[in-house]
Design a protein around this motif. Structure first.
Motif, PDB file in Angstrom:
ATOM      1  N   TYR A  14       9.790   2.225  -8.166  1.00 54.79           N
ATOM      2  CA  TYR A  14       9.436   0.825  -7.944  1.00 54.79           C
ATOM      3  C   TYR A  14       9.973  -0.101  -9.027  1.00 54.79           C
ATOM      4  O   TYR A  14      10.144   0.296 -10.174  1.00 54.79           O
ATOM      5  N   ASP A  15      10.204  -1.359  -8.629  1.00 55.23           N
ATOM      6  CA  ASP A  15      10.692  -2.367  -9.575  1.00 55.23           C
ATOM      7  C   ASP A  15       9.757  -2.489 -10.779  1.00 55.23           C
ATOM      8  O   ASP A  15       8.556  -2.227 -10.651  1.00 55.23           O
ATOM      9  N   ASP A  16      10.325  -2.926 -11.894  1.00 58.94           N
ATOM     10  CA  ASP A  16       9.592  -3.076 -13.147  1.00 58.94           C
ATOM     11  C   ASP A  16       8.968  -1.770 -13.620  1.00 58.94           C
ATOM     12  O   ASP A  16       7.929  -1.778 -14.294  1.00 58.94           O
ATOM     13  N   LEU A  17       9.601  -0.661 -13.238  1.00 61.09           N
ATOM     14  CA  LEU A  17       9.099   0.660 -13.658  1.00 61.09           C
ATOM     15  C   LEU A  17       7.612   0.829 -13.328  1.00 61.09           C
ATOM     16  O   LEU A  17       6.884   1.514 -14.032  1.00 61.09           O
ATOM     17  N   LEU A  18       7.155   0.150 -12.279  1.00 57.89           N
ATOM     18  CA  LEU A  18       5.731   0.248 -11.943  1.00 57.89           C
ATOM     19  C   LEU A  18       5.414   1.595 -11.319  1.00 57.89           C
ATOM     20  O   LEU A  18       6.270   2.248 -10.723  1.00 57.89           O
ATOM     21  N   ARG A  19       4.162   2.009 -11.481  1.00 62.39           N
ATOM     22  CA  ARG A  19       3.730   3.302 -10.948  1.00 62.39           C
ATOM     23  C   ARG A  19       3.542   3.261  -9.438  1.00 62.39           C
ATOM     24  O   ARG A  19       3.487   4.291  -8.790  1.00 62.39           O
ATOM     25  N   TRP A  20       3.363   2.056  -8.907  1.00 60.92           N
ATOM     26  CA  TRP A  20       3.142   1.907  -7.468  1.00 60.92           C
ATOM     27  C   TRP A  20       3.906   0.687  -6.979  1.00 60.92           C
ATOM     28  O   TRP A  20       4.408  -0.109  -7.761  1.00 60.92           O
ATOM     29  N   ASP A  21       3.972   0.550  -5.657  1.00 60.03           N
ATOM     30  CA  ASP A  21       4.682  -0.543  -5.026  1.00 60.03           C
ATOM     31  C   ASP A  21       3.798  -1.792  -5.071  1.00 60.03           C
ATOM     32  O   ASP A  21       2.797  -1.884  -4.364  1.00 60.03           O
ATOM     33  N   TYR A  22       4.190  -2.756  -5.901  1.00 60.26           N
ATOM     34  CA  TYR A  22       3.352  -3.947  -6.106  1.00 60.26           C
ATOM     35  C   TYR A  22       3.206  -4.739  -4.809  1.00 60.26           C
ATOM     36  O   TYR A  22       2.219  -5.433  -4.604  1.00 60.26           O
ATOM     37  N   THR A  23       4.189  -4.627  -3.907  1.00 61.67           N
ATOM     38  CA  THR A  23       4.096  -5.378  -2.651  1.00 61.67           C
ATOM     39  C   THR A  23       3.012  -4.797  -1.727  1.00 61.67           C
ATOM     40  O   THR A  23       2.631  -5.417  -0.748  1.00 61.67           O
ATOM     41  N   ALA A  24       2.512  -3.580  -2.073  1.00 59.61           N
ATOM     42  CA  ALA A  24       1.423  -2.996  -1.290  1.00 59.61           C
ATOM     43  C   ALA A  24       0.064  -3.534  -1.739  1.00 59.61           C
ATOM     44  O   ALA A  24      -0.971  -3.151  -1.197  1.00 59.61           O
ATOM     45  N   CYS A  25       0.071  -4.424  -2.744  1.00 59.47           N
ATOM     46  CA  CYS A  25      -1.180  -4.932  -3.294  1.00 59.47           C
ATOM     47  C   CYS A  25      -1.550  -6.263  -2.660  1.00 59.47           C
ATOM     48  O   CYS A  25      -0.957  -7.299  -2.978  1.00 59.47           O
ATOM     49  N   THR A  26      -2.497  -6.228  -1.754  1.00 63.63           N
ATOM     50  CA  THR A  26      -2.929  -7.431  -1.058  1.00 63.63           C
ATOM     51  C   THR A  26      -4.440  -7.533  -1.169  1.00 63.63           C
ATOM     52  O   THR A  26      -5.141  -6.589  -0.803  1.00 63.63           O
ATOM     53  N   ALA A  27      -4.911  -8.667  -1.689  1.00 68.95           N
ATOM     54  CA  ALA A  27      -6.358  -8.838  -1.858  1.00 68.95           C
ATOM     55  C   ALA A  27      -7.054  -8.712  -0.506  1.00 68.95           C
ATOM     56  O   ALA A  27      -6.589  -9.243   0.499  1.00 68.95           O
ATOM     57  N   GLY A  28      -8.167  -7.989  -0.508  1.00 72.18           N
ATOM     58  CA  GLY A  28      -8.936  -7.858   0.721  1.00 72.18           C
ATOM     59  C   GLY A  28      -8.570  -6.645   1.551  1.00 72.18           C
ATOM     60  O   GLY A  28      -9.352  -6.209   2.404  1.00 72.18           O
ATOM     61  N   THR A  29      -7.353  -6.075   1.313  1.00 73.74           N
ATOM     62  CA  THR A  29      -6.996  -4.862   2.053  1.00 73.74           C
ATOM     63  C   THR A  29      -6.736  -3.737   1.060  1.00 73.74           C
ATOM     64  O   THR A  29      -5.599  -3.445   0.719  1.00 73.74           O
ATOM     65  N   GLN A  30      -7.798  -3.124   0.584  1.00 72.39           N
ATOM     66  CA  GLN A  30      -7.674  -2.015  -0.357  1.00 72.39           C
ATOM     67  C   GLN A  30      -6.914  -0.866   0.304  1.00 72.39           C
ATOM     68  O   GLN A  30      -7.194  -0.507   1.434  1.00 72.39           O
ATOM     69  N   ASN A  31      -5.948  -0.331  -0.437  1.00 74.48           N
ATOM     70  CA  ASN A  31      -5.211   0.815   0.098  1.00 74.48           C
ATOM     71  C   ASN A  31      -4.715   1.687  -1.041  1.00 74.48           C
ATOM     72  O   ASN A  31      -4.526   1.210  -2.165  1.00 74.48           O
ATOM     73  N   ALA A  32      -4.481   2.946  -0.736  1.00 76.51           N
ATOM     74  CA  ALA A  32      -4.166   3.950  -1.756  1.00 76.51           C
ATOM     75  C   ALA A  32      -2.754   3.811  -2.299  1.00 76.51           C
ATOM     76  O   ALA A  32      -2.366   4.546  -3.209  1.00 76.51           O
ATOM     77  N   ASN A  33      -1.959   2.869  -1.781  1.00 77.36           N
ATOM     78  CA  ASN A  33      -0.612   2.681  -2.312  1.00 77.36           C
ATOM     79  C   ASN A  33      -0.574   1.689  -3.465  1.00 77.36           C
ATOM     80  O   ASN A  33       0.480   1.447  -4.038  1.00 77.36           O
ATOM     81  N   CYS A  34      -1.718   1.092  -3.787  1.00 74.88           N
ATOM     82  CA  CYS A  34      -1.773   0.081  -4.840  1.00 74.88           C
ATOM     83  C   CYS A  34      -2.732   0.493  -5.944  1.00 74.88           C
ATOM     84  O   CYS A  34      -3.938   0.607  -5.721  1.00 74.88           O
ATOM     85  N   GLY A  35      -2.194   0.670  -7.154  1.00 73.29           N
ATOM     86  CA  GLY A  35      -2.998   1.137  -8.280  1.00 73.29           C
ATOM     87  C   GLY A  35      -3.912   0.087  -8.893  1.00 73.29           C
ATOM     88  O   GLY A  35      -4.829   0.435  -9.635  1.00 73.29           O
ATOM     89  N   CYS A  36      -3.677  -1.206  -8.612  1.00 77.54           N
ATOM     90  CA  CYS A  36      -4.575  -2.240  -9.158  1.00 77.54           C
ATOM     91  C   CYS A  36      -6.016  -1.938  -8.744  1.00 77.54           C
ATOM     92  O   CYS A  36      -6.950  -2.184  -9.497  1.00 77.54           O
ATOM     93  N   PHE A  37      -6.176  -1.373  -7.531  1.00 73.93           N
ATOM     94  CA  PHE A  37      -7.516  -1.109  -7.006  1.00 73.93           C
ATOM     95  C   PHE A  37      -8.252   0.015  -7.747  1.00 73.93           C
ATOM     96  O   PHE A  37      -9.453   0.179  -7.575  1.00 73.93           O
ATOM     97  N   ALA A  38      -7.538   0.785  -8.558  1.00 75.86           N
ATOM     98  CA  ALA A  38      -8.213   1.837  -9.327  1.00 75.86           C
ATOM     99  C   ALA A  38      -9.172   1.228 -10.341  1.00 75.86           C
ATOM    100  O   ALA A  38     -10.200   1.824 -10.669  1.00 75.86           O
ATOM    101  N   CYS A  39      -8.835   0.040 -10.861  1.00 78.04           N
ATOM    102  CA  CYS A  39      -9.708  -0.640 -11.824  1.00 78.04           C
ATOM    103  C   CYS A  39     -10.390  -1.847 -11.202  1.00 78.04           C
ATOM    104  O   CYS A  39     -11.566  -2.099 -11.447  1.00 78.04           O
ATOM    105  N   HIS A  40      -9.620  -2.599 -10.407  1.00 77.25           N
ATOM    106  CA  HIS A  40     -10.207  -3.769  -9.724  1.00 77.25           C
ATOM    107  C   HIS A  40     -10.793  -3.268  -8.416  1.00 77.25           C
ATOM    108  O   HIS A  40     -10.272  -3.528  -7.333  1.00 77.25           O
TER     109      HIS A  40
END
Ligand code: HEC
Ligand code: HEC
Ligand code: HEC
Ligand code: HEC
Ligand code: HEC
Length: 377
Positions: free
Chosen positions: A348-374
């Motif tokens: 993923y871009d910016d050497l991120l661990r997950w695909d940042y475009t998979a991060c959408t507020a309100g739709t928690q999904n296992a492809n976005c690591g922000c949800f591990a803490c938020h």
């Protein structure tokens, strides 16, 4: 008495057994696997690429000569590989494939400079970036007040991550480290490059003995970090933080300048060196989103409950220990640059661990690591 002697032998045997194979701290194998005295055998060059002779009488012209799957098989067998020629198969949250803790330089081949640190040794300069974004003068490490124009980052040396930056040359900066290497643990101050965390000069922490080739909540690196709410100056051992390593080149993103005086919400840059125990009563107390058995990653890496360590969204601790459960004691759940980024490369871009475009507020999904803490966003 006899029993005791037997027991000691048994322990010694098991210990030595554990040192065989890849899980070994020092280099092993015949000298001739890695070195050549004259770079000539029956009149032909002995280096892996036919060139040379190379520094330290090595058969490899640079670090990737051994640390990639183009190395001869006997060298590969004892070397942690950080560059594969085909997709190592990292899938965020469930599988590392054949990639190790730092990620893999393979991902440059998906034609994006944003997916790796374009180290000099790859011979493929970053088309967009040259200086590290957020660079601030770091006289500490002799890199100077500004990053030289068109200077690429390298594996080691003054403009590299590993080794002692006082030495310009990558091999000079790690000289002696390979043969002296130890499996370091915790917060003991290192004496040199060889006993620093992964040859990252001055960095503390615990090295997983197979570089997270096998990994789960109990089996991983122990990253050392410091909670900035209580500590504001960069004196030892704070300089031993894995975040400080990144901060040496990306200082602005590491709070050296920006939030020194105002720590806490609302933030102006994403916090690192910040202990989630400080905000445990908020959503962070449910890291890695395992509250009420509803974790997005339930069952992966052994995660079954809130507080279980999630190796794909790692947190650091002020003991640099390997914790299988965090949010148990103050200082054991510190946000890292590495909570979100890989050091070498990722899909993923910016050497991120997950695909940042998979991060959408309100739709928690296992492809976005922000949800591990938020966990409630
Ligand atoms: C698996 C690879 C490997 C093998 C096998 C190996 N070396 Fe090395 N050696 C290295 C690397 C890599 C370096 C350079 C980096 C460093 O100094 O850490 C090095 C550096 C050295 C150095 C210079 C730095 C120092 O530690 O003093 C000497 C001398 C040396 N090797 C001797 C030997 C001898 C003698 C043998 C066999 C008994 C041997 N090596 C086997 C990989 C190897
Ligand atoms: C020795 C200096 C140095 C250190 C230490 C360093 N970086 Fe970098 N970093 C760079 C340079 C130079 C670039 C820009 C060129 C490139 O991307 O290759 C960069 C780029 C990046 C990028 C953007 C990549 C892109 O191409 O868009 C990220 C993300 C990043 N670094 C994260 C980190 C993290 C996380 C750490 C700590 C594990 C770290 N860096 C440590 C020098 C460094
Ligand atoms: C001749 C082969 C060879 C070359 C060249 C080589 N390495 Fe290594 N490297 C190894 C082997 C074998 C190991 C595993 C044994 C060990 O940890 O010393 C290793 C281990 C490492 C580790 C893990 C250390 C730890 O604490 O677990 C790092 C980091 C590393 N090398 C960095 C480098 C860098 C940076 C360069 C280039 C300046 C380099 N290596 C060049 C063979 C090589
Ligand atoms: C390792 C845990 C962790 C991860 C992963 C993480 N965050 Fe955070 N984030 C925190 C903590 C802790 C805070 C500080 C909360 C506080 O002070 O109340 C924070 C703060 C924030 C804030 C500022 C909140 C404020 O009150 O000012 C935003 C926005 C944010 N994060 C977004 C994100 C996004 C987007 C991602 C994914 C790219 C992400 N975070 C990933 C732990 C994390
Ligand atoms: C909460 C997740 C998170 C943490 C923690 C985090 N980053 Fe980032 N980083 C991102 C995201 C997402 C981006 C994409 C750009 C943006 O949103 O600002 C990014 C972008 C970057 C870039 C590229 C900037 C550019 O101009 O291309 C660098 C360099 C970087 N981060 C370094 C760091 C360093 C160093 C740390 C630790 C001090 C760190 N990051 C901590 C999520 C994070």
């Amino acid at each position: 008495m006899k029993d005791k002697v037997l027991l000691v032998w048994l322990i010694a045997f098991v210990f030595l057994g554990g040192l065989m194979g890849l899980a070994q701290a020092k280099v092993s194998g015949q000298c001739s696997s890695c070195h050549t005295m004259h770079n000539s055998q029956n009149g032909t060059a002995m280096t892996f690429d036919g060139g040379g002779p190379y520094r330290a009488l090595l058969r490899a012209n640079n670090c990737l000569g051994c640390h990639s799957d183009s190395a001869p098989s006997d060298v590969q067998a004892v070397t942690p590989l950080v560059k594969h020629s085909s997709d190592p198969g990292y899938v965020f949250g469930s599988s590392r494939g054949s990639s190790l803790a730092g990620g893999d330089f393979f991902y440059l081949q998906t034609n994006s400079d944003a997916k790796v640190h374009n180290v000099d040794e790859l011979n493929n300069p970053d088309d967009v970036l040259s200086a590290p974004p957020g660079y601030v003068s770091n006289t500490d490490y002799g890199r100077g007040s500004s990053w030289p124009t068109n200077q690429a980052v390298s594996c080691a040396g003054t403009y590299g991550c590993h080794g002692d930056p006082a030495y310009q040359d990558p091999f000079a900066s790690i000289s002696g480290a390979h043969h002296q290497n130890i499996d370091r643990t915790g917060t003991t101050q290192p004496n040199g490059v060889y006993d620093s965390y992964r040859f990252l000069y001055g960095i503390l922490g615990t090295e997983d003995n197979d570089y997270e080739a096998t990994v789960d909540k109990t089996d991983h690196n122990g990253y050392y970090a410091v909670d900035r709410s209580s500590v504001n100056s960069y004196t030892a051992p704070n300089k031993g933080s894995i975040n400080y390593l990144c901060g040496q080149c990306h200082g602005d993103f590491h709070a050296q300048v920006d939030y020194d005086t105002t720590i806490g919400s609302p933030w102006i840059r994403h916090p690192t060196d910040y202990d989630m125990n400080n905000v445990k009563t908020k959503e962070y107390g449910a890291y890695p989103g395992a509250g009420n058995g509803t974790s997005l990653w339930n069952g992966n890496y052994g995660i079954t409950a809130a507080g279980d360590y999630f190796p794909d969204v790692p947190v650091g601790s002020n003991t640099g220990a390997v914790n299988s459960q965090v949010l148990q004691a103050s200082g054991d759940a510190i946000v890292l640059c590495l909570s979100c980024h890989k050091a070498h490369g990722s899909p993923y871009d910016d050497l991120l661990r997950w695909d940042y475009t998979a991060c959408t507020a309100g739709t928690q999904n296992a492809n976005c690591g922000c949800f591990a803490c938020h966990t409630s966003k």
